[in-house]
Design a protein around this motif. Structure first.
Motif, mmCIF file in Angstrom:
data_model
loop_
_atom_site.group_PDB
_atom_site.id
_atom_site.type_symbol
_atom_site.label_atom_id
_atom_site.label_comp_id
_atom_site.label_asym_id
_atom_site.label_seq_id
_atom_site.Cartn_x
_atom_site.Cartn_y
_atom_site.Cartn_z
ATOM 1 N N THR A 88 0.955 -1.255 -0.125
ATOM 2 C CA THR A 88 0.041 0.133 -0.222
ATOM 3 C C THR A 88 1.079 1.035 0.518
ATOM 4 O O THR A 88 2.134 1.510 0.374
ATOM 5 C CB THR A 88 -1.253 0.536 1.083
ATOM 6 N N ILE A 89 0.213 2.790 -0.230
ATOM 7 C CA ILE A 89 0.915 3.649 -0.510
ATOM 8 C C ILE A 89 -0.012 4.431 0.817
ATOM 9 O O ILE A 89 -1.059 4.458 0.976
ATOM 10 C CB ILE A 89 0.723 4.025 -1.629
ATOM 11 N N GLU A 90 1.422 5.666 1.247
ATOM 12 C CA GLU A 90 0.813 5.998 2.192
ATOM 13 C C GLU A 90 -0.599 7.302 2.058
ATOM 14 O O GLU A 90 -0.286 7.897 0.926
ATOM 15 C CB GLU A 90 2.181 7.040 2.764
ATOM 16 N N LYS A 91 -1.493 7.436 2.959
ATOM 17 C CA LYS A 91 -2.493 8.446 2.628
ATOM 18 C C LYS A 91 -2.305 10.104 2.445
ATOM 19 O O LYS A 91 -2.659 10.159 1.358
ATOM 20 C CB LYS A 91 -3.866 8.375 3.412
ATOM 21 N N ASN A 141 -11.876 12.111 -0.305
ATOM 22 C CA ASN A 141 -11.152 13.641 0.361
ATOM 23 C C ASN A 141 -10.902 12.702 1.586
ATOM 24 O O ASN A 141 -10.461 11.720 2.019
ATOM 25 C CB ASN A 141 -12.364 13.914 0.768
ATOM 26 N N GLN A 142 -10.376 13.518 2.871
ATOM 27 C CA GLN A 142 -9.425 13.586 4.197
ATOM 28 C C GLN A 142 -10.435 12.435 4.832
ATOM 29 O O GLN A 142 -9.747 11.836 5.403
ATOM 30 C CB GLN A 142 -9.355 14.884 5.125
ATOM 31 N N GLN A 143 -11.857 12.940 4.815
ATOM 32 C CA GLN A 143 -12.750 11.668 5.849
ATOM 33 C C GLN A 143 -12.555 10.292 5.374
ATOM 34 O O GLN A 143 -12.965 9.316 6.159
ATOM 35 C CB GLN A 143 -14.036 12.714 5.799
ATOM 36 N N SER A 144 -12.943 9.798 3.942
ATOM 37 C CA SER A 144 -13.234 9.160 3.087
ATOM 38 C C SER A 144 -11.823 7.067 3.106
ATOM 39 O O SER A 144 -12.246 6.510 3.066
ATOM 40 C CB SER A 144 -14.382 8.642 1.654
ATOM 41 N N LEU A 145 -10.832 8.764 3.016
ATOM 42 C CA LEU A 145 -9.739 7.723 2.717
ATOM 43 C C LEU A 145 -9.257 6.965 4.491
ATOM 44 O O LEU A 145 -8.111 8.001 4.805
ATOM 45 C CB LEU A 145 -8.716 8.693 2.132
ATOM 46 N N LYS A 146 -9.751 6.084 4.548
ATOM 47 C CA LYS A 146 -9.406 5.715 6.167
ATOM 48 C C LYS A 146 -8.419 4.852 5.911
ATOM 49 O O LYS A 146 -7.342 4.753 7.295
ATOM 50 C CB LYS A 146 -11.318 4.655 6.429
ATOM 51 N N ASP A 147 -7.980 3.929 4.994
ATOM 52 C CA ASP A 147 -6.659 3.199 5.044
ATOM 53 C C ASP A 147 -6.174 3.811 3.979
ATOM 54 O O ASP A 147 -5.832 4.375 2.877
ATOM 55 C CB ASP A 147 -7.408 1.334 4.686
ATOM 56 N N ASN A 148 -4.690 3.084 3.796
ATOM 57 C CA ASN A 148 -3.658 3.151 2.497
ATOM 58 C C ASN A 148 -4.180 2.637 1.682
ATOM 59 O O ASN A 148 -4.310 1.450 1.385
ATOM 60 C CB ASN A 148 -2.545 3.574 2.921
#
Length: 275
Positions: A88-91, A141-148
């Motif tokens: 995975t990639i960092e958020k 958006n910032q809120q919806s992206l919970k996981d990498n």
């Protein structure tokens, strides 16, 4: 438990196993079924996410692990697999690109994981790998992206492609790889650095106890280069790009739209199938 099989057939999807519709022809289904009956391990190794490749997996009647996102995800569809993996990639990288969308010339920014799909908006009708309409809970958006995420896919204004790639490599090149898609669209994919289709191919061959010399890998595009090189038998499609043909050990006599994989299995690997 490690299973033993004599040979592994690794199949790219687009431009290889799929025809130009894209779909799997009856002849290809016949040939893959015959290969499995004769003891070959057959696995899909694709750049596609699992959400748009599991249907082809089921269509072929496979029960082997599948490699998605160009080696960044390995799963056993519909089942647990003890060697399941993901890179995975960092958020924070996603958020940086999203915030700079306008200045970087980004039209569409989509991020995906095994069970995740988020985008800044729906895709254009001509861009068929992503939905044209997205749900409110799929807006990135910032809120919806919970996981990498496993993958970041960016569709750009054509003139912005090179500068976007240069920016991403300059700022995040120590942890990600940046690669353009083939085809008519200015699309770039960002994934974990150093992970390629050969990564997944090695996991598969080790799992089944199959030697490199006994791997037959079929592909056509730049993202197939690592697995074509890794396999003992790297087979380029007749419709493959020149750089893939140059490194392949063999080239099919027919294109993906002419049942090239099926005909190769019958004519060059003695897989008994009525074609």
């Amino acid at each position: 438990m490690i299973l033993i099989a004599k040979k592994l057939i690794a199949l790219d999807l687009d431009g290889t196993t799929l025809n130009d519709k894209p779909a799997i022809s009856f002849k290809t289904k016949q040939a893959i079924a015959a290969a499995q009956q004769q003891g070959y391990v057959v696995s899909i190794v694709t750049g596609r996410p699992n959400r748009i490749s599991e249907n082809f997996y089921d269509d072929l009647g496979l029960n082997t692990p599948m490699i998605n996102f160009n080696g960044n995800l390995g799963i056993l569809p519909h089942n647990h697999w003890e060697l399941e993996y993901q890179y995975t990639i960092e958020k924070d990288i996603v958020m940086d690109l999203l915030e700079k969308s306008k200045q970087l010339g980004i039209n569409l920014l989509a991020v995906e994981g095994r069970n995740m799909f988020l985008a800044n908006h729906g895709a254009r009708n001509s861009f068929g790998f992503f939905p044209t309409v997205i749900k409110s809970n799929e807006v990135l958006n910032q809120q919806s992206l919970k996981d990498n995420p496993i993958s970041i896919t960016v569709e750009l204004q054509p003139e912005a492609k090179e500068s976007f790639m240069a920016y991403t490599r300059a700022n995040f090149g120590d942890v990600v790889d940046v690669a353009p898609w083939g085809g008519p669209h200015a699309v770039v994919e960002v994934t974990t650095k150093g992970i390629q289709k050969a990564t997944g191919l090695k996991v598969l061959s080790d799992y089944y106890g199959i030697r490199q010399d006994d791997i037959y890998a079929f592909g056509d595009e730049a993202n197939d280069q690592s697995m074509i090189s890794y396999a003992g038998h790297g087979i380029a499609m007749k419709n493959a790009i020149p750089s893939i043909k140059q490194i392949a050990t063999d080239v099919t006599d027919f294109t993906n739209d002419e049942d090239g994989v099926a005909r190769y299995l019958k004519d060059h690997m003695d897989i008994a199938v009525g074609l």
